[in-house]
Design an enzyme around this catalytic site. Structure first.
Site, PDB file in Angstrom:
ATOM      1  CE  LYS A  79      -5.869  -6.238  -4.397  1.00 50.61           C
ATOM      2  NZ  LYS A  79      -6.273  -5.051  -3.609  1.00 50.61           N
ATOM      3  CB  SER A 154     -10.235  -5.004  -3.692  1.00 52.92           C
ATOM      4  OG  SER A 154      -8.990  -4.390  -3.390  1.00 52.92           O
ATOM      5  CB  SER A 178      -8.485  -3.047  -0.591  1.00 49.40           C
ATOM      6  OG  SER A 178      -9.641  -2.642  -1.274  1.00 49.40           O
TER       7      SER A 178
END
Lengths: 486, 94
Positions: A79, A154, A178
């Site tokens: 990420k 997210s 997330s």
């Protein structure tokens, strides 16, 4: 055999047994990325050349008989919230467009030491704020199960990459859900570790008392393996727990008979879509079939969890994001100004997107004179009540369960004009972060063709136990995490 | 809890954010909605409840005061939008 839909443990075994090379594995994933990225957009930056070079270097080391790490040559997505030395780290923001970190996050160092090969940096909501990955400055990611729908957020890029066969596994981060919510919406496994189990050094801070890095994988076995690589004490993070992490992989035996699971009433009734509820109830039945006794439990303070979270997290964010001022790194306004205050104001106005500004505003308001006690201080007391509710539950239950998300993947644009409705997507995942406990989302089937996630929560540092419950369930559910993308 | 445009402007000043007139109105409406939803927490009796800022029982974490190598200046300033002579540059402040 389709390498891109194989798990990381399987690929590690193939490389170790010299059935394939790391270069072959990396090339297979890069080809898959080329094929589906125009539709899915899981990555902000693909590190193709670096990955090829590193894979070749690992292959040479392996042919020379060197130990190149437990996961030598296995590809991985990271990420874009984690610092990667020498490779752009944007956090999905214009503010960090072109930012190239001078150091690796501790978790990045650890996965590198294990021999993994980074394929690229995965898309995300700007500064990890959002539940749909639509808040990325670099454009949204789409759900591989239905390209009209969001992957969650997210960590939506990490989840979509794993679901679409663009990476065997990925690192995500979870502040209010997330990791787990996108894992649920994309039909993969995602785990938020106990606060302090995994180092936050080099993780761009959103809400420092809630943030944790964790694994996003195709199977519970891979989840245990990746957690094993990143867990453990780090002197660079003063909130890191100073205890050795266990070997999670050997703990997976599927022995759950006689365990007690509490079904959290507040997270599994009102506001949950019927299709999600149906899969959830079927999974509870499967759990009972494994010899786990399941009983409803009420944790009354959870009703206030969402409200408390959306004061605490923005308050911490407003403080953390003060560092983005156009001086030391990142974007600075083009506006020629002799006034430093104007430079700050204009830099932040143009560098941050709408959701980030909204949370900075909300957090600043909650912390400002006259409102601090009513909002921020009261939210922190609610947090204490949530910690206590969990504490009482652990007296009677080994684990607690609920749906991971109240709905399956929603359509792009559906919730973008209504922040409050978007925030409600996090209702089932938020209490876990407020209490600092571990929780996992396991894919438990489809509702109208879209994946549903089953959340398993446990007491602090019970990762081995919640993964074992998920492992046992995975065995009987037989979910195949492969979307109809081709 | 309805907040006013003046509240929005005050908070934006504290947060160092320049906002357009449209943004002010949007945030006024959206922040009012969120704060209205959050008002439920004021109904909870928290008399005698200690606030939780952190879930770990940590107090102070010390390390030995041993010098360690740090990043070279060129690397530290390499991401700055405006740097010269090993320093970050900003508009004149004095």
């Amino acid at each position: 055999m389709d390498l891109t839909f194989s798990g990381a443990l399987e690929i590690a075994g193939l490389i170790k047994n010299k059935e394939i090379t790391s270069v072959e594995a990396v090339e297979a994933f890069l080809a898959r990325i080329d094929a589906v990225e125009p539709d899915v957009h899981s990555y902000i930056n693909v590190s193709a050349d670096i990955a090829r070079e590193r894979a070749a270097a690992i292959d040479s080391r392996l042919s020379a008989g060197d130990d190149a790490g437990a996961f030598a040559g296995v590809p991985l997505a990271i990420k874009d919230v984690l610092s990667t030395r020498g490779f752009p780290t944007t956090c999905g923001s214009r503010m960090l467009e072109g930012f190239v970190p001078a150091y690796d996050a501790t978790v990045v160092e650890r996965v590198n030491d294990a021999g993994t090969v980074m394929l690229g940096k995965a898309n995300m909501d700007e500064f990890a704020m959002g539940s749909s990955t639509e808040n990325s400055y670099f454009g949204p990611t789409r759900n591989p199960w239905d390209l009209e729908r969001v992957p969650g957020g997210s960590s939506g890029g990490s989840a979509a990459a794993v679901a679409a066969g663009e990476a065997p596994w990925a690192l995500g981060s979870d502040t209010g859900g997330s990791i787990r919510q996108p894992a649920a919406l994309c039909g993969i496994v995602g785990l938020k570790p106990t606060y302090g189990l995994v180092s936050r050094y080099g993780l761009v801070a959103f809400a420092s008392s809630l943030d944790q890095v964790g694994p996003m994988t195709r199977s519970v076995g891979d989840c245990a393996a990746l957690l094993g690589l990143i867990a453990g004490h780090d002197p660079c993070d003063s909130t890191s727990i100073d205890e050795p992490a266990p070997d999670y992989l050997t703990g997976l035996d599927g022995e759950v008979k006689g365990m007690k699971a509490g079904i959290v009433k507040e997270l599994s009734s009102d506001g949950i879509e019927p299709g999600v509820l149906e899969r959830f109830n079927a999974t509870v039945k499967a759990l009972e079939g494994l010899g786990v006794s399941c009983e409803e439990v009420s944790l009354p303070s959870f009703e206030y969890g969402l409200s408390a979270y959306y004061l605490i997290a923005p308050a911490e964010a407003s403080s953390n994001l003060a560092r983005f001022d156009g001086v030391r790194y990142g974007y600075r306004t083009d506006l020629e100004s002799d006034d430093i205050w104007e430079m700050y104001d204009e830099t932040r106005a143009a560098g941050f997107g709408g959701e980030v500004k909204r949370r900075i505003m909300l957090g600043t308001y909650a912390l400002s004179a006259g409102y601090y006690d009513a909002y921020y201080a009261q939210a922190q007391k609610i947090r204490t009540l949530i910690v206590r509710d969990y504490g009482r539950a652990w007296d009677s239950f080994d684990v607690l369960v609920s749906p991971t998300s109240p709905s399956t993947a929603f359509k792009l644009g559906e919730k973008m004009d209504d922040p409050l409705t978007m925030y409600l997507s996090d209702i089932c995942t938020i209490p876990v972060n407020l209490a600092g406990i571990p929780a996992l989302s396991l894919p438990c089937g489809l509702a109208e063709g879209l994946p549903v996630g089953f959340q398993v929560m446990g007491p602090p540092l019970s990762e081995a136990k919640i993964m074992n419950v998920a492992y046992a369930l995975e065995g009987v559910l037989g979910f195949e995490p492969r979307p109809p993308l081709d | 809890m309805a907040i006013s445009i003046e509240d929005v402007e005050h908070v934006a000043r504290l947060a160092r954010l320049a906002l357009s007139e449209d943004e002010k109105e949007t945030f006024r409406r959206q922040l009012s909605d969120v704060l209205e939803h959050a008002r439920v927490i004021s109904e909870v009796d928290t008399e005698g409840v200690e606030p939780t800022s952190h879930t770990l029982p940590l107090v102070n974490v010390f390390r030995d005061d041993v010098a360690r190598p740090s990043l070279p200046t060129e690397e530290v300033t390499s991401n700055a939008p405006w740097a010269a002579d090993g320093a970050f540059r900003v508009p004149r402040i004095v």
